[in-house]
Design an enzyme around this catalytic site. Structure first.
Site, PDB file in Angstrom:
ATOM      1  N   SER A  66       0.822  -1.208   0.000  1.00  0.00           N
ATOM      2  CA  SER A  66       0.000   0.000   0.000  1.00  0.00           C
ATOM      3  C   SER A  66       0.856   1.259   0.000  1.00  0.00           C
ATOM      4  O   SER A  66       0.429   2.315  -0.473  1.00  0.00           O
ATOM      5  CB  SER A  66      -0.935   0.002   1.214  1.00  0.00           C
ATOM      6  OG  SER A  66      -0.207   0.146   2.415  1.00  0.00           O
ATOM      7  N   SER A  67       2.086   1.152   0.521  1.00  0.00           N
ATOM      8  CA  SER A  67       2.979   2.316   0.618  1.00  0.00           C
ATOM      9  C   SER A  67       3.605   2.690  -0.721  1.00  0.00           C
ATOM     10  O   SER A  67       4.167   3.776  -0.864  1.00  0.00           O
ATOM     11  CB  SER A  67       4.112   2.034   1.612  1.00  0.00           C
ATOM     12  OG  SER A  67       3.599   1.704   2.873  1.00  0.00           O
ATOM     13  N   THR A  68       3.517   1.795  -1.700  1.00  0.00           N
ATOM     14  CA  THR A  68       4.227   2.006  -2.956  1.00  0.00           C
ATOM     15  C   THR A  68       3.326   1.869  -4.179  1.00  0.00           C
ATOM     16  O   THR A  68       3.820   1.788  -5.298  1.00  0.00           O
ATOM     17  CB  THR A  68       5.391   1.010  -3.074  1.00  0.00           C
ATOM     18  OG1 THR A  68       4.886  -0.329  -2.924  1.00  0.00           O
ATOM     19  CG2 THR A  68       6.441   1.250  -2.004  1.00  0.00           C
ATOM     20  N   SER A  69       2.006   1.868  -3.964  1.00  0.00           N
ATOM     21  CA  SER A  69       1.052   1.748  -5.074  1.00  0.00           C
ATOM     22  C   SER A  69       0.284   3.053  -5.202  1.00  0.00           C
ATOM     23  O   SER A  69      -0.938   3.103  -5.041  1.00  0.00           O
ATOM     24  CB  SER A  69       0.092   0.578  -4.818  1.00  0.00           C
ATOM     25  OG  SER A  69       0.812  -0.604  -4.591  1.00  0.00           O
ATOM     26  N   LYS A  70       0.998   4.128  -5.508  1.00  0.00           N
ATOM     27  CA  LYS A  70       0.422   5.464  -5.415  1.00  0.00           C
ATOM     28  C   LYS A  70       0.798   6.311  -6.626  1.00  0.00           C
ATOM     29  O   LYS A  70       1.928   6.220  -7.124  1.00  0.00           O
ATOM     30  CB  LYS A  70       0.937   6.161  -4.148  1.00  0.00           C
ATOM     31  CG  LYS A  70       0.664   5.398  -2.844  1.00  0.00           C
ATOM     32  CD  LYS A  70       1.446   6.010  -1.667  1.00  0.00           C
ATOM     33  CE  LYS A  70       1.256   5.219  -0.390  1.00  0.00           C
ATOM     34  NZ  LYS A  70       0.022   5.547   0.314  1.00  0.00           N
ATOM     35  N   CYS A 104      -2.816  10.969   1.166  1.00  0.00           N
ATOM     36  CA  CYS A 104      -1.621  10.292   1.672  1.00  0.00           C
ATOM     37  C   CYS A 104      -0.773  11.331   2.383  1.00  0.00           C
ATOM     38  O   CYS A 104      -0.242  12.243   1.754  1.00  0.00           O
ATOM     39  CB  CYS A 104      -0.812   9.644   0.551  1.00  0.00           C
ATOM     40  SG  CYS A 104       0.756   8.919   1.144  1.00  0.00           S
ATOM     41  N   LYS A 277      -9.201   3.825   7.847  1.00  0.00           N
ATOM     42  CA  LYS A 277      -8.133   2.956   8.322  1.00  0.00           C
ATOM     43  C   LYS A 277      -8.599   2.247   9.592  1.00  0.00           C
ATOM     44  O   LYS A 277      -9.491   2.715  10.291  1.00  0.00           O
ATOM     45  CB  LYS A 277      -6.868   3.763   8.637  1.00  0.00           C
ATOM     46  CG  LYS A 277      -6.297   4.532   7.459  1.00  0.00           C
ATOM     47  CD  LYS A 277      -5.949   3.632   6.295  1.00  0.00           C
ATOM     48  CE  LYS A 277      -5.257   4.406   5.176  1.00  0.00           C
ATOM     49  NZ  LYS A 277      -5.112   3.579   3.961  1.00  0.00           N
ATOM     50  N   SER A 308      -3.316  -0.754   6.250  1.00  0.00           N
ATOM     51  CA  SER A 308      -3.603   0.041   5.063  1.00  0.00           C
ATOM     52  C   SER A 308      -3.814  -0.904   3.890  1.00  0.00           C
ATOM     53  O   SER A 308      -2.995  -1.794   3.653  1.00  0.00           O
ATOM     54  CB  SER A 308      -2.443   0.998   4.761  1.00  0.00           C
ATOM     55  OG  SER A 308      -2.719   1.767   3.602  1.00  0.00           O
ATOM     56  N   HIS A 313       0.668  -1.986   8.121  1.00  0.00           N
ATOM     57  CA  HIS A 313       1.629  -1.050   7.538  1.00  0.00           C
ATOM     58  C   HIS A 313       2.996  -1.238   8.185  1.00  0.00           C
ATOM     59  O   HIS A 313       3.102  -1.508   9.374  1.00  0.00           O
ATOM     60  CB  HIS A 313       1.135   0.389   7.751  1.00  0.00           C
ATOM     61  CG  HIS A 313       1.814   1.407   6.899  1.00  0.00           C
ATOM     62  ND1 HIS A 313       3.002   1.998   7.257  1.00  0.00           N
ATOM     63  CD2 HIS A 313       1.464   1.945   5.709  1.00  0.00           C
ATOM     64  CE1 HIS A 313       3.356   2.865   6.326  1.00  0.00           C
ATOM     65  NE2 HIS A 313       2.442   2.856   5.372  1.00  0.00           N
ATOM     66  N   MET A 317       1.138   5.438   8.379  1.00  0.00           N
ATOM     67  CA  MET A 317       0.652   6.365   7.373  1.00  0.00           C
ATOM     68  C   MET A 317       0.643   7.770   7.976  1.00  0.00           C
ATOM     69  O   MET A 317       0.255   7.948   9.129  1.00  0.00           O
ATOM     70  CB  MET A 317      -0.758   5.986   6.933  1.00  0.00           C
ATOM     71  CG  MET A 317      -0.883   4.554   6.411  1.00  0.00           C
ATOM     72  SD  MET A 317      -1.003   3.318   7.726  1.00  0.00           S
ATOM     73  CE  MET A 317      -2.752   3.411   8.088  1.00  0.00           C
TER      74      MET A 317
END
Length: 395
Positions: A66-70, A104, A277, A308, A313, A317
């Site tokens: 989730s941290s890198t699909s933005k 974000c 969340k 997340s 996570h 976040m």
């Protein structure tokens, strides 16, 4: 069959806080993608490499978390007294959709830096040396974020000695202010949509839990770690490899979303994974971070773990950190009680990668709690810039 060539689109790959994303200037997108709709969503999915049944993002810029699909779009602001409009898309990893329902917080840091890099800030407002105050309009949630970006020789300073747990290398510190971060708009109506600091949340087939449901930074459902069988010291591998537990968290999240009025039916949650969340809190305990560093109970006010997009996570976040700081400042919430209760303007909490300090200014106005701003420090850095290539037939 005739195949179309790939399309080249100017893009910048950036880290912001403990997240990464692909940044675009609105003017660099095709006309169809400059407006909300199917073409834009398909573009973002193809850039990231979604939907991917392998959950690996081998054929895209995403990192399968989730941290890198933005993806992010910035443009000169349409709002008075703001520099840029910042629009954020959370791309689902294994399903064909982009979630536009929230912000974000981590990439808000990069948005401030990118605004300067991309020539979207009036040069007259950029000092030769010092701090550039970038006024960001967060277009997803209609809120103002102020980024204090260090500048050296007229350029964004990216290197420095500021260390952020969850990020391997030090960088320059960027201070973020989230102004009026509670949701007083259409979807919640107040910081506490249910009208209570703590509710008994009934989760069908699972049980009843004490919960604090707050809309500050991002809509968040807080529960006590002990009530769901955890200590609050868990790391990703303790939870993410257990499908039954992840399914239970999703059921709690859905029940919270329904109580908060964010969705009308449980089925809607499938296309609203980014918000709310779900997080669990506990009083301080000794634990070891994912990197093996020891965190002592005396170093933090409380422990928080958050999920997340259906997974725990790896750190925290940024928007959820705003929710944590805000809830901690209001006596009687589960977050405040886990931190020892009482009035406080800042907390340091422990997360899987280390600790983070966040401040919030909350006050009672006409019988309702309100928060004027939340403040925290992050960092940002350009990782790569140039063009991203996308098969033309994909969007």
């Amino acid at each position: 069959m005739a195949y179309l060539p790939q399309v080249k689109i100017p893009a910048t790959y950036m880290r912001g806080g403990t997240s990464k994303g692909v940044f675009f200037r609105l003017q660099d997108l095709s006309e169809r993608c400059q407006v909300p709709g199917e073409a834009r969503d398909k573009l973002f999915m193809r850039v990231i490499g979604s939907p991917d049944p392998y959950s690996a993002h081998i054929d895209g810029m995403g990192g399968a978390t989730s941290s890198t699909s933005k993806c992010v779009i910035l443009s000169k602001s349409s709002q008075p007294e703001h520099d840029v409009d910042y629009l954020y898309g959370q791309v689902s990893i294994d399903k064909a959709f982009v979630d536009w329902s929230g912000n974000c917080g981590n990439l808000s840091t990069a948005a401030g830096a990118f605004a300067i890099h991309a020539g979207l800030v009036d040069p007259a407002r950029i000092p030769e040396n010092g701090t550039c105050v970038v006024r960001i309009w967060q277009a997803n949630i209609h809120k103002t974020i102020i980024a204090h970006v260090p500048v050296t020789d007229g350029q964004v300073q990216e290197t420095g000695d500021f260390e952020l747990d969850g990020v391997t290398f030090p960088a320059a510190e960027i201070v973020l202010e989230f102004l009026d971060p509670s949701d007083d708009g259409e979807e919640g109506g107040s910081m506490f949509p249910t009208g209570n600091l703590v509710d008994d949340l009934e989760v069908p087939g699972i049980g009843s839990f004490k919960a604090t449901m707050i809309t500050a930074g991002i809509p968040t459902v807080f529960v006590n770690a002990e009530d769901i069988g955890y200590r609050g010291t868990e790391l990703r591998e303790d939870i993410n490899g257990d499908p039954a537990q992840l399914a239970r968290f999703e059921q709690i999240r859905i029940a919270g979303a329904l109580r908060m009025g964010l969705i009308e039916t449980a089925e809607e949650a499938a296309t609203r994974q980014h918000t709310p969340k779900i997080a669990f809190v506990s009083p301080p305990k000794d634990y070891r971070t994912s990197s093996g560093k020891a965190v002592k109970a005396g170093e933090v006010d409380l422990l928080v773990r958050a999920l997340s997009m259906g997974k725990l996570h790896h750190a925290m976040m940024g928007t959820c950190a705003v929710a944590i700081g805000t809830a901690a400042a209001i006596p009687g919430t589960l977050v405040n009680l886990a931190a020892g209760g009482g009035e406080r303007e800042a907390v340091r909490f422990g997360h899987p990668s280390g600790t983070l300090r966040v401040g919030a200014q909350a006050k009672m106005v006409d019988g309702q709690w309100t928060v004027t701003k939340a403040v925290m420090s992050r960092s940002a850095r350009i990782l790569m810039e140039g063009w991203v290539r996308v098969p033309a037939e994909s969007f």
